[in-house]
Design a protein around this motif. Structure first.
Motif, PDB file in Angstrom:
ATOM      1  N   LEU A 109       0.818  -1.209   0.000  1.00 16.73           N
ATOM      2  CA  LEU A 109       0.000   0.000   0.000  1.00 16.73           C
ATOM      3  C   LEU A 109       0.857   1.266   0.000  1.00 16.73           C
ATOM      4  O   LEU A 109       0.404   2.311  -0.472  1.00 16.73           O
ATOM      5  N   THR A 110       2.077   1.194   0.509  1.00 16.24           N
ATOM      6  CA  THR A 110       2.983   2.334   0.354  1.00 16.24           C
ATOM      7  C   THR A 110       3.343   2.527  -1.107  1.00 16.24           C
ATOM      8  O   THR A 110       3.299   3.651  -1.631  1.00 16.24           O
ATOM      9  N   ASP A 111       3.689   1.442  -1.766  1.00 20.51           N
ATOM     10  CA  ASP A 111       3.972   1.495  -3.204  1.00 20.51           C
ATOM     11  C   ASP A 111       2.764   2.001  -3.982  1.00 20.51           C
ATOM     12  O   ASP A 111       2.877   2.903  -4.829  1.00 20.51           O
ATOM     13  N   LEU A 112       1.588   1.470  -3.678  1.00 19.92           N
ATOM     14  CA  LEU A 112       0.369   1.866  -4.389  1.00 19.92           C
ATOM     15  C   LEU A 112       0.039   3.333  -4.141  1.00 19.92           C
ATOM     16  O   LEU A 112      -0.299   4.077  -5.075  1.00 19.92           O
ATOM     17  N   GLY A 113       0.147   3.765  -2.885  1.00 17.75           N
ATOM     18  CA  GLY A 113      -0.189   5.145  -2.561  1.00 17.75           C
ATOM     19  C   GLY A 113       0.692   6.149  -3.277  1.00 17.75           C
ATOM     20  O   GLY A 113       0.211   7.161  -3.806  1.00 17.75           O
ATOM     21  N   LEU A 121       0.518  13.021   0.254  1.00 18.63           N
ATOM     22  CA  LEU A 121      -0.650  12.677  -0.542  1.00 18.63           C
ATOM     23  C   LEU A 121      -0.973  11.178  -0.477  1.00 18.63           C
ATOM     24  O   LEU A 121      -2.129  10.784  -0.646  1.00 18.63           O
ATOM     25  N   ALA A 122       0.046  10.378  -0.253  1.00 15.14           N
ATOM     26  CA  ALA A 122      -0.176   8.925  -0.152  1.00 15.14           C
ATOM     27  C   ALA A 122      -0.493   8.484   1.271  1.00 15.14           C
ATOM     28  O   ALA A 122      -0.750   7.296   1.497  1.00 15.14           O
ATOM     29  N   LEU A 123      -0.511   9.409   2.226  1.00 15.59           N
ATOM     30  CA  LEU A 123      -0.642   9.046   3.638  1.00 15.59           C
ATOM     31  C   LEU A 123      -1.901   8.236   3.949  1.00 15.59           C
ATOM     32  O   LEU A 123      -1.820   7.266   4.718  1.00 15.59           O
ATOM     33  N   PRO A 124      -3.084   8.579   3.410  1.00 17.39           N
ATOM     34  CA  PRO A 124      -4.256   7.735   3.716  1.00 17.39           C
ATOM     35  C   PRO A 124      -4.068   6.279   3.301  1.00 17.39           C
ATOM     36  O   PRO A 124      -4.445   5.364   4.041  1.00 17.39           O
ATOM     37  N   THR A 125      -3.470   6.051   2.134  1.00 18.73           N
ATOM     38  CA  THR A 125      -3.234   4.680   1.682  1.00 18.73           C
ATOM     39  C   THR A 125      -2.185   4.004   2.553  1.00 18.73           C
ATOM     40  O   THR A 125      -2.313   2.815   2.891  1.00 18.73           O
ATOM     41  N   ILE A 126      -1.143   4.754   2.926  1.00 13.97           N
ATOM     42  CA  ILE A 126      -0.115   4.190   3.807  1.00 13.97           C
ATOM     43  C   ILE A 126      -0.718   3.825   5.159  1.00 13.97           C
ATOM     44  O   ILE A 126      -0.407   2.782   5.747  1.00 13.97           O
ATOM     45  N   MET A 127      -1.592   4.697   5.691  1.00 15.69           N
ATOM     46  CA  MET A 127      -2.250   4.410   6.965  1.00 15.69           C
ATOM     47  C   MET A 127      -3.104   3.141   6.870  1.00 15.69           C
ATOM     48  O   MET A 127      -3.183   2.357   7.820  1.00 15.69           O
ATOM     49  N   ALA A 128      -3.744   2.941   5.721  1.00 17.69           N
ATOM     50  CA  ALA A 128      -4.509   1.700   5.534  1.00 17.69           C
ATOM     51  C   ALA A 128      -3.582   0.490   5.586  1.00 17.69           C
ATOM     52  O   ALA A 128      -3.934  -0.558   6.150  1.00 17.69           O
ATOM     53  N   GLY A 129      -2.388   0.626   5.009  1.00 17.18           N
ATOM     54  CA  GLY A 129      -1.414  -0.461   5.075  1.00 17.18           C
ATOM     55  C   GLY A 129      -0.944  -0.723   6.492  1.00 17.18           C
ATOM     56  O   GLY A 129      -0.803  -1.882   6.906  1.00 17.18           O
ATOM     57  N   ILE A 130      -0.714   0.351   7.262  1.00 16.91           N
ATOM     58  CA  ILE A 130      -0.305   0.194   8.663  1.00 16.91           C
ATOM     59  C   ILE A 130      -1.406  -0.495   9.460  1.00 16.91           C
ATOM     60  O   ILE A 130      -1.146  -1.363  10.306  1.00 16.91           O
ATOM     61  N   ASN A 131      -2.656  -0.118   9.170  1.00 19.55           N
ATOM     62  CA  ASN A 131      -3.782  -0.741   9.858  1.00 19.55           C
ATOM     63  C   ASN A 131      -3.833  -2.243   9.565  1.00 19.55           C
ATOM     64  O   ASN A 131      -3.989  -3.071  10.478  1.00 19.55           O
ATOM     65  N   GLN A 132      -3.699  -2.611   8.295  1.00 19.51           N
ATOM     66  CA  GLN A 132      -3.729  -4.034   7.942  1.00 19.51           C
ATOM     67  C   GLN A 132      -2.564  -4.792   8.562  1.00 19.51           C
ATOM     68  O   GLN A 132      -2.718  -5.932   9.025  1.00 19.51           O
ATOM     69  N   THR A 133      -1.387  -4.163   8.574  1.00 16.38           N
ATOM     70  CA  THR A 133      -0.224  -4.803   9.183  1.00 16.38           C
ATOM     71  C   THR A 133      -0.446  -5.020  10.678  1.00 16.38           C
ATOM     72  O   THR A 133      -0.106  -6.080  11.224  1.00 16.38           O
ATOM     73  N   THR A 134      -1.027  -4.035  11.360  1.00 18.86           N
ATOM     74  CA  THR A 134      -1.312  -4.173  12.788  1.00 18.86           C
ATOM     75  C   THR A 134      -2.273  -5.323  13.051  1.00 18.86           C
ATOM     76  O   THR A 134      -2.061  -6.136  13.962  1.00 18.86           O
ATOM     77  N   MET A 135      -3.331  -5.410  12.240  1.00 13.85           N
ATOM     78  CA  MET A 135      -4.309  -6.481  12.431  1.00 13.85           C
ATOM     79  C   MET A 135      -3.699  -7.850  12.142  1.00 13.85           C
ATOM     80  O   MET A 135      -3.989  -8.831  12.842  1.00 13.85           O
ATOM     81  N   MET A 136      -2.842  -7.935  11.138  1.00 11.92           N
ATOM     82  CA  MET A 136      -2.208  -9.218  10.819  1.00 11.92           C
ATOM     83  C   MET A 136      -1.224  -9.624  11.912  1.00 11.92           C
ATOM     84  O   MET A 136      -1.099 -10.810  12.233  1.00 11.92           O
ATOM     85  N   ALA A 137      -0.531  -8.642  12.499  1.00 15.14           N
ATOM     86  CA  ALA A 137       0.369  -8.954  13.615  1.00 15.14           C
ATOM     87  C   ALA A 137      -0.420  -9.480  14.800  1.00 15.14           C
ATOM     88  O   ALA A 137       0.002 -10.432  15.473  1.00 15.14           O
ATOM     89  N   LEU A 138      -1.583  -8.888  15.050  1.00 21.41           N
ATOM     90  CA  LEU A 138      -2.412  -9.352  16.163  1.00 21.41           C
ATOM     91  C   LEU A 138      -2.994 -10.729  15.875  1.00 21.41           C
ATOM     92  O   LEU A 138      -3.138 -11.556  16.777  1.00 21.41           O
ATOM     93  N   SER A 139      -3.324 -10.993  14.609  1.00 18.52           N
ATOM     94  CA  SER A 139      -3.891 -12.304  14.274  1.00 18.52           C
ATOM     95  C   SER A 139      -2.863 -13.416  14.393  1.00 18.52           C
ATOM     96  O   SER A 139      -3.229 -14.596  14.445  1.00 18.52           O
ATOM     97  N   MET A 140      -1.595 -13.065  14.435  1.00 21.91           N
ATOM     98  CA  MET A 140      -0.522 -14.062  14.496  1.00 21.91           C
ATOM     99  C   MET A 140      -0.240 -14.520  15.925  1.00 21.91           C
ATOM    100  O   MET A 140       0.473 -15.503  16.126  1.00 21.91           O
ATOM    101  N   VAL A 141      -0.805 -13.829  16.931  1.00 16.03           N
ATOM    102  CA  VAL A 141      -0.387 -14.089  18.311  1.00 16.03           C
ATOM    103  C   VAL A 141      -0.739 -15.506  18.764  1.00 16.03           C
ATOM    104  O   VAL A 141       0.005 -16.100  19.542  1.00 16.03           O
ATOM    105  N   VAL A 142      -1.852 -16.056  18.286  1.00 20.99           N
ATOM    106  CA  VAL A 142      -2.219 -17.408  18.705  1.00 20.99           C
ATOM    107  C   VAL A 142      -1.228 -18.421  18.143  1.00 20.99           C
ATOM    108  O   VAL A 142      -0.762 -19.322  18.854  1.00 20.99           O
ATOM    109  N   ILE A 143      -0.885 -18.264  16.876  1.00 23.75           N
ATOM    110  CA  ILE A 143       0.076 -19.188  16.260  1.00 23.75           C
ATOM    111  C   ILE A 143       1.456 -19.016  16.886  1.00 23.75           C
ATOM    112  O   ILE A 143       2.150 -20.004  17.168  1.00 23.75           O
TER     113      ILE A 143
END
Length: 290
Positions: free
Chosen positions: A176-180, A210-232
């Motif tokens: 999403l950084t690249d895309l933004g 100008l790409a910050l909203p898209t980058i923030m979406a990427g940070i959000n997804q990365t945070t959620m994926m990191a949290l989803s990994m805690v059980v494994i």
């Protein structure tokens, strides 16, 4: 009865070569890799100790303040505080702080690594053409596959847990950084270049803002994926709420797994709302120019 697929080549040699390669790395560079990654382990340990030392009411107040700063909504702020208090009431406070420490450490490493990689991808079509297939593989590999090489290199513990979490969570922020940056209006970029802006100024003053909203979406997804990994990751020594879920599975204790799962959901909702609210504010800031 159908015939078996013909054996075109023997894969045992390939598997043995891969395993021998990892064993050679462990034997010759295992200690060096552990020393290199020791600051990461100290970061995780320091975060965990600090969050568990911090009084609960301070933590709740900080999370509430972050939520209000992002959303400017009293209802969202109150719900975040209530969910965090509920985690404490369920007797999961220390485990939740361990989970937050792992998530924050992995997210910090993923974001500080992923954003520069995304910027390089946006600047180089050749790098992008090589990186996209690798990111596709990283996003489609089963989660358990991430554990194997790091456990082979470092053994069970927090280092392989955080590394597996970083590698699992980093693709969205890179993509999403690249895309933004690629979606930034070319005329705007040409205008600032015409006024004599250097490549550094073009990046810092036009493309990233100008790409910050898209980058923030990427940070959000990365945070959620990191949290989803805690059980494994709890299977290899991460601890936290994921370990409680793992114990519930091992002991067939539905209540333990259910309560820990609820705690993970509450944390996911809190951090998702904060990250999304900051993303919306960044989008609004660009739209209004305020």
């Amino acid at each position: 009865m159908t015939d078996n697929f013909p054996e075109i080549f023997d894969t045992r040699g390939l598997r043995f070569a891969i395993d021998d390669g990892f064993n050679w790395i462990v034997a010759n560079y295992g200690d060096l890799l552990e020393q290199i990654l020791m600051p990461l382990l100290k970061l995780l340990g320091t975060l965990e100790i600090f969050l568990q030392w911090l009084p609960w009411y301070v933590t709740v107040s900080v999370v509430a303040a972050l939520t209000y700063s992002a959303a400017r909504d009293l209802k969202a702020t109150a719900s975040a505080a209530v969910m965090l208090l509920a985690i404490g009431c369920l007797g999961l406070w220390n485990d939740a702080m361990s989970t937050i420490a792992l998530m924050l450490a992995a997210t910090v490493v993923a974001v500080t690594t992923g954003i520069p990689l995304g910027i390089f991808m946006a600047r180089s079509d050749r790098l992008r053409s090589m990186a996209l297939p690798l990111l596709d593989i990283m996003q489609t590999l089963p989660i358990f596959v991430y554990l194997i090489p790091f456990v082979m290199l470092f053994g069970p513990g927090k280092i392989p847990a955080i590394l597996a979490t970083v590698f699992f969570a980093i693709p969205p922020v890179i993509r999403l950084t690249d895309l933004g940056i690629r979606q930034v209006d070319g005329e705007v970029v040409e205008a600032i270049v015409a006024f004599g802006a250097t490549p550094r100024q073009k990046l810092l003053k036009v493309q990233i803002p100008l790409a910050l909203p898209t980058i923030m979406a990427g940070i959000n997804q990365t945070t959620m994926m990191a949290l989803s990994m805690v059980v494994i990751a709890s299977m290899i020594g991460a601890g936290g709420l994921g370990y409680q879920v793992l114990q519930g599975i091992q002991r067939l204790e539905v209540s333990r797994g259910l309560l820990a799962g609820i705690g993970i959901v509450f944390l996911a909702v809190i951090f998702d709302r904060i990250a999304q609210a900051y993303g919306r504010r960044a989008q609004k800031h660009l739209a209004t120019g305020e």
